[in-house]
Design a protein around this motif. Structure first.
Motif, PDB file in Angstrom:
ATOM      1  N   GLY A  79     -12.924  -3.318  -8.241  1.00 29.34           N
ATOM      2  CA  GLY A  79     -11.997  -2.188  -8.199  1.00 29.34           C
ATOM      3  C   GLY A  79     -10.622  -2.590  -7.724  1.00 29.34           C
ATOM      4  N   ALA A  80     -10.553  -3.461  -6.708  1.00 25.32           N
ATOM      5  CA  ALA A  80      -9.260  -3.935  -6.209  1.00 25.32           C
ATOM      6  C   ALA A  80      -8.522  -4.726  -7.289  1.00 25.32           C
ATOM      7  CB  ALA A  80      -9.466  -4.804  -4.965  1.00 25.32           C
ATOM      8  N   ALA A  81      -9.247  -5.575  -8.013  1.00 21.41           N
ATOM      9  CA  ALA A  81      -8.616  -6.359  -9.079  1.00 21.41           C
ATOM     10  C   ALA A  81      -8.114  -5.463 -10.204  1.00 21.41           C
ATOM     11  CB  ALA A  81      -9.610  -7.387  -9.613  1.00 21.41           C
ATOM     12  N   GLU A  82      -8.877  -4.435 -10.535  1.00 21.64           N
ATOM     13  CA  GLU A  82      -8.434  -3.481 -11.564  1.00 21.64           C
ATOM     14  C   GLU A  82      -7.125  -2.813 -11.151  1.00 21.64           C
ATOM     15  OE1 GLU A  82      -9.047  -2.697 -14.506  1.00 21.64           O
ATOM     16  OE2 GLU A  82     -11.152  -3.016 -15.012  1.00 21.64           O
ATOM     17  N   ARG A  83      -7.063  -2.382  -9.905  1.00 23.80           N
ATOM     18  CA  ARG A  83      -5.839  -1.715  -9.450  1.00 23.80           C
ATOM     19  C   ARG A  83      -4.679  -2.705  -9.419  1.00 23.80           C
ATOM     20  NH1 ARG A  83      -4.632   1.655  -3.848  1.00 23.80           N
ATOM     21  NH2 ARG A  83      -2.743   2.701  -4.624  1.00 23.80           N
TER      22      ARG A  83
ATOM     23  N   SER B 229      -8.998   1.216  -2.943  1.00 19.41           N
ATOM     24  CA  SER B 229      -8.163   1.541  -1.782  1.00 19.41           C
ATOM     25  C   SER B 229      -8.826   1.054  -0.498  1.00 19.41           C
ATOM     26  CB  SER B 229      -7.940   3.052  -1.683  1.00 19.41           C
ATOM     27  OG  SER B 229      -7.278   3.397  -0.474  1.00 19.41           O
ATOM     28  N   HIS B 230      -8.010   0.554   0.399  1.00 22.40           N
ATOM     29  CA  HIS B 230      -8.491   0.093   1.711  1.00 22.40           C
ATOM     30  C   HIS B 230      -9.238   1.193   2.446  1.00 22.40           C
ATOM     31  CE1 HIS B 230      -8.462  -1.590   5.714  1.00 22.40           C
ATOM     32  NE2 HIS B 230      -7.635  -0.674   6.169  1.00 22.40           N
ATOM     33  N   TRP B 231      -8.811   2.432   2.294  1.00 23.33           N
ATOM     34  CA  TRP B 231      -9.341   3.528   3.099  1.00 23.33           C
ATOM     35  C   TRP B 231     -10.541   4.221   2.475  1.00 23.33           C
ATOM     36  CZ3 TRP B 231      -7.357   3.340   7.736  1.00 23.33           C
ATOM     37  CH2 TRP B 231      -6.060   2.829   7.903  1.00 23.33           C
ATOM     38  N   ALA B 232     -10.729   4.086   1.177  1.00 21.67           N
ATOM     39  CA  ALA B 232     -11.705   4.916   0.477  1.00 21.67           C
ATOM     40  C   ALA B 232     -13.151   4.731   0.934  1.00 21.67           C
ATOM     41  CB  ALA B 232     -11.588   4.690  -1.027  1.00 21.67           C
ATOM     42  N   PRO B 233     -13.657   3.513   1.109  1.00 24.70           N
ATOM     43  CA  PRO B 233     -15.076   3.405   1.464  1.00 24.70           C
ATOM     44  C   PRO B 233     -15.470   4.221   2.696  1.00 24.70           C
ATOM     45  CG  PRO B 233     -14.236   1.265   0.791  1.00 24.70           C
ATOM     46  CD  PRO B 233     -13.044   2.181   0.889  1.00 24.70           C
ATOM     47  N   GLU B 234     -14.640   4.199   3.751  1.00 30.59           N
ATOM     48  CA  GLU B 234     -15.002   4.967   4.939  1.00 30.59           C
ATOM     49  C   GLU B 234     -14.960   6.459   4.666  1.00 30.59           C
ATOM     50  OE1 GLU B 234     -13.838   5.811   9.611  1.00 30.59           O
ATOM     51  OE2 GLU B 234     -12.879   4.133   8.577  1.00 30.59           O
ATOM     52  N   VAL B 235     -14.031   6.901   3.839  1.00 28.71           N
ATOM     53  CA  VAL B 235     -13.933   8.329   3.538  1.00 28.71           C
ATOM     54  C   VAL B 235     -15.252   8.859   2.991  1.00 28.71           C
ATOM     55  CG1 VAL B 235     -12.835  10.005   2.000  1.00 28.71           C
ATOM     56  CG2 VAL B 235     -11.433   8.326   3.217  1.00 28.71           C
ATOM     57  N   PHE B 236     -15.963   8.027   2.219  1.00 31.68           N
ATOM     58  CA  PHE B 236     -17.227   8.445   1.605  1.00 31.68           C
ATOM     59  C   PHE B 236     -18.449   7.954   2.400  1.00 31.68           C
ATOM     60  CE2 PHE B 236     -14.008   7.851  -1.779  1.00 31.68           C
ATOM     61  CZ  PHE B 236     -13.874   9.181  -2.161  1.00 31.68           C
ATOM     62  N   ASN B 237     -18.219   7.479   3.616  1.00 27.79           N
ATOM     63  CA  ASN B 237     -19.269   6.922   4.481  1.00 27.79           C
ATOM     64  C   ASN B 237     -20.025   5.791   3.770  1.00 27.79           C
ATOM     65  OD1 ASN B 237     -20.143   7.199   7.201  1.00 27.79           O
ATOM     66  ND2 ASN B 237     -22.127   7.950   6.505  1.00 27.79           N
ATOM     67  N   CYS B 238     -19.268   4.961   3.079  1.00 28.08           N
ATOM     68  CA  CYS B 238     -19.843   3.856   2.314  1.00 28.08           C
ATOM     69  C   CYS B 238     -19.157   2.540   2.662  1.00 28.08           C
ATOM     70  CB  CYS B 238     -19.717   4.119   0.813  1.00 28.08           C
ATOM     71  SG  CYS B 238     -20.732   5.485   0.199  1.00 28.08           S
TER      72      CYS B 238
ATOM     73  N   ILE C 171      -1.037  -4.727  -2.379  1.00 29.30           N
ATOM     74  CA  ILE C 171      -1.600  -5.962  -2.932  1.00 29.30           C
ATOM     75  C   ILE C 171      -1.663  -7.112  -1.930  1.00 29.30           C
ATOM     76  CG2 ILE C 171      -1.311  -5.575  -5.395  1.00 29.30           C
ATOM     77  CD1 ILE C 171       1.426  -6.694  -5.303  1.00 29.30           C
ATOM     78  N   ALA C 172      -0.767  -7.159  -0.945  1.00 28.18           N
ATOM     79  CA  ALA C 172      -0.857  -8.230   0.051  1.00 28.18           C
ATOM     80  C   ALA C 172      -2.145  -8.087   0.863  1.00 28.18           C
ATOM     81  CB  ALA C 172       0.363  -8.207   0.979  1.00 28.18           C
ATOM     82  N   TRP C 173      -2.458  -6.848   1.282  1.00 28.99           N
ATOM     83  CA  TRP C 173      -3.725  -6.639   1.990  1.00 28.99           C
ATOM     84  C   TRP C 173      -4.905  -6.945   1.080  1.00 28.99           C
ATOM     85  CZ3 TRP C 173      -8.090  -3.892   1.067  1.00 28.99           C
ATOM     86  CH2 TRP C 173      -9.032  -3.905   2.092  1.00 28.99           C
ATOM     87  N   MET C 174      -4.814  -6.554  -0.195  1.00 29.75           N
ATOM     88  CA  MET C 174      -5.903  -6.843  -1.143  1.00 29.75           C
ATOM     89  C   MET C 174      -6.186  -8.339  -1.189  1.00 29.75           C
ATOM     90  SD  MET C 174      -5.095  -4.552  -4.502  1.00 29.75           S
ATOM     91  CE  MET C 174      -5.128  -2.774  -4.533  1.00 29.75           C
ATOM     92  N   TYR C 175      -5.108  -9.139  -1.218  1.00 27.95           N
ATOM     93  CA  TYR C 175      -5.302 -10.582  -1.292  1.00 27.95           C
ATOM     94  C   TYR C 175      -5.966 -11.107  -0.017  1.00 27.95           C
ATOM     95  CZ  TYR C 175      -4.743 -15.539  -1.901  1.00 27.95           C
ATOM     96  OH  TYR C 175      -5.021 -16.868  -2.010  1.00 27.95           O
ATOM     97  N   ALA C 176      -5.503 -10.643   1.139  1.00 24.87           N
ATOM     98  CA  ALA C 176      -6.090 -11.087   2.397  1.00 24.87           C
ATOM     99  C   ALA C 176      -7.581 -10.770   2.442  1.00 24.87           C
ATOM    100  CB  ALA C 176      -5.365 -10.427   3.575  1.00 24.87           C
ATOM    101  N   ASN C 177      -7.940  -9.587   1.976  1.00 33.31           N
ATOM    102  CA  ASN C 177      -9.341  -9.186   1.962  1.00 33.31           C
ATOM    103  C   ASN C 177     -10.151 -10.037   0.996  1.00 33.31           C
ATOM    104  OD1 ASN C 177     -11.573  -7.267   2.575  1.00 33.31           O
ATOM    105  ND2 ASN C 177     -11.330  -6.736   0.418  1.00 33.31           N
ATOM    106  N   ALA C 178      -9.620 -10.235  -0.217  1.00 38.29           N
ATOM    107  CA  ALA C 178     -10.346 -11.019  -1.220  1.00 38.29           C
ATOM    108  C   ALA C 178     -10.536 -12.454  -0.763  1.00 38.29           C
ATOM    109  CB  ALA C 178      -9.610 -10.973  -2.556  1.00 38.29           C
ATOM    110  N   ARG C 179      -9.488 -13.030  -0.160  1.00 35.25           N
ATOM    111  CA  ARG C 179      -9.596 -14.424   0.289  1.00 35.25           C
ATOM    112  C   ARG C 179     -10.613 -14.551   1.425  1.00 35.25           C
ATOM    113  NH1 ARG C 179     -10.901 -18.508   1.086  1.00 35.25           N
ATOM    114  NH2 ARG C 179      -9.847 -20.554   1.053  1.00 35.25           N
ATOM    115  N   THR C 180     -10.666 -13.549   2.292  1.00 29.36           N
ATOM    116  CA  THR C 180     -11.645 -13.566   3.379  1.00 29.36           C
ATOM    117  C   THR C 180     -13.065 -13.554   2.841  1.00 29.36           C
ATOM    118  OG1 THR C 180     -10.086 -12.366   4.781  1.00 29.36           O
ATOM    119  CG2 THR C 180     -12.380 -12.376   5.488  1.00 29.36           C
TER     120      THR C 180
END
Length: 418
Positions: A270-274, A89-98, A369-378
């Protein structure tokens, strides 16, 4: 190599997964809505802050930081499956301060910071009270070769004077971003091109620091985090803001970017799994030409290939993490370079197939998934483009077979089972 997860890690996997199911996935749409509805896109999101408080109360906080008693006491290998879960998830890392760049910046402060620097900046970052940015890339030079950096850090009396322009400065738009780690040149005439640069701490409220604009990725500005173009115009910071010492910027960069690169790769898995899960559900639920889309043989091929690609990337990432833990980041440089090429390319392919499975919905914001792709390509560019890592790997491989060299290791360490 033993990749079996410890009981502690298995328990954390279960706790993280349950937290994701109960709190993250159900709130993704609401979090995006808060960004869109706020009076500014760069202020803290109330819902996100609530989720962070829940995560901290459940002990799901600062799970990174290997070799430090400030985190959860996990190795890189321990952290890998947990970071993968957060990457869903886009939001999860910050939620866990990671989340990046804070994790990398905190590791820099843990490794290279003075006691005073740690008190002022590391402690509030660990507590999630502030956020930070990393200012390295510049718009006027090919920053894939970091020796090109032109930003000047000049010593004047008891201060450093900083002048330059950065972009893709991660996190700088956020109103919670209080400190930047900046890389610039203190000794541009040093014959050793890797001793010309230094890293210095720059508070964002220092006169002369101007956040010029957010820099979007395929139209996504990633508020309230994002990336920014930042101008440094006669910025003065005290000498004690220097990290480790003048001329040691590359040394710090190598220490920082190794963990940063592997964390990105863990999250991409994790993004690819989802994406694969979403693809399979979509294909099974849609009828085209008289039968479920999942029955089309072309999708069998893509689903199977996706599973192969994900598993290969995960195993290579675990090997790199294992080597970082056992022989150190420097010796594991080939493995880190390999995963930095493999994981983003894998994620781009799997997520692209997921977009195709969703049709027009796949390129909309109705699904992640559109955001996932933008992130992965970056991430085929961030922390070093594919070409740089492939070049390094080729040199290491050629060195193994160079008759003029006595070394047969080519940068690889012998790896023994634990």
């Amino acid at each position: 190599m033993d990749f079996a997860y410890s009981d502690k890690v298995v328990q954390l996997q279960d706790r993280l997964s349950r937290f994701m199911e109960e709190h993250i996935y159900p709130n993704e749409a609401a979090l995006y809505a808060q960004v869109a509805a706020g009076d500014t896109r760069w202020k803290p999101l109330p819902l996100l802050e609530e989720l962070k408080a829940k995560a901290r109360a459940e002990g799901l906080w600062n799970l990174f930081l290997p070799e430090s008693d400030l985190g959860a006491g996990l190795t890189n290998l321990d952290y890998a499956p947990l970071c993968e879960i957060m990457g869903r998830s886009h939001w999860a890392p910050e939620v866990f301060n990671c989340s990046a760049p804070d994790t990398g910046n905190m590791e820099v402060l843990v490794r290279y910071g003075t006691p005073a620097q740690k008190r002022q900046w590391l402690e509030p970052l660990l507590a999630g009270e502030i956020r930070s940015g990393f200012a390295m890339t510049e718009p006027e030079v090919a920053s894939s070769d970091a020796t090109n950096i032109e930003t000047r850090i000049e010593r004047q009396g008891d201060h450093y004077l900083i002048n330059g322009r950065k972009w893709w400065t991660s996190g700088a738009n956020d109103t919670r971003c209080k400190i930047l780690i900046l890389m610039g040149k203190t000794d541009p005439d040093n014959p050793d091109r890797h001793r010309q640069q230094s890293m210095v701490l720059v508070p964002t409220d220092t006169p002369g620091v101007t956040i010029k604009r957010p820099v979007p990725v395929f139209g996504y500005d990633d508020a309230p985090h994002g990336h920014a173009e930042v101008l440094f115009d006669n910025v003065r910071v005290p000498l004690e803001n220097m990290l480790l010492g003048e001329g040691r910027g590359f040394e710090i960069a190598q220490g920082r970017l190794g963990p940063g690169r592997i964390h990105h790769c863990m999250r991409l898995i994790g993004a690819a799994e989802r994406a694969l899960e979403l693809m399979c559900r979509r294909l099974s639920s849609r009828i085209a030409f008289g039968k479920p889309v999942a029955a089309q043989s072309v999708w069998h091929e893509r689903i199977a290939e996706s599973r192969c690609l994900i598993e290969q990337a995960r195993l290579l990432t675990l090997k790199a993490a294992f080597m970082m833990d056992t022989v150190g980041n420097k010796v594991a440089k080939a493995e880190i370079a390999m995963i930095k090429v493999v994981a983003p390319n894998m994620a781009c392919k799997v997520i692209d197939w997921a977009i195709q499975a969703f049709g027009g919905a796949g390129v909309s914001d109705d699904f992640p998934i559109a955001w996932m792709y933008a992130n992965a390509r970056t991430l085929r560019l961030a922390d070093g483009p594919d070409e740089v890592h492939r070049g390094q790997l080729a040199k290491l491989e050629l060195a193994k077979h160079d008759p003029r060299s006595n070394s047969r290791s080519g940068g690889h360490a012998a790896v023994k089972p634990r």
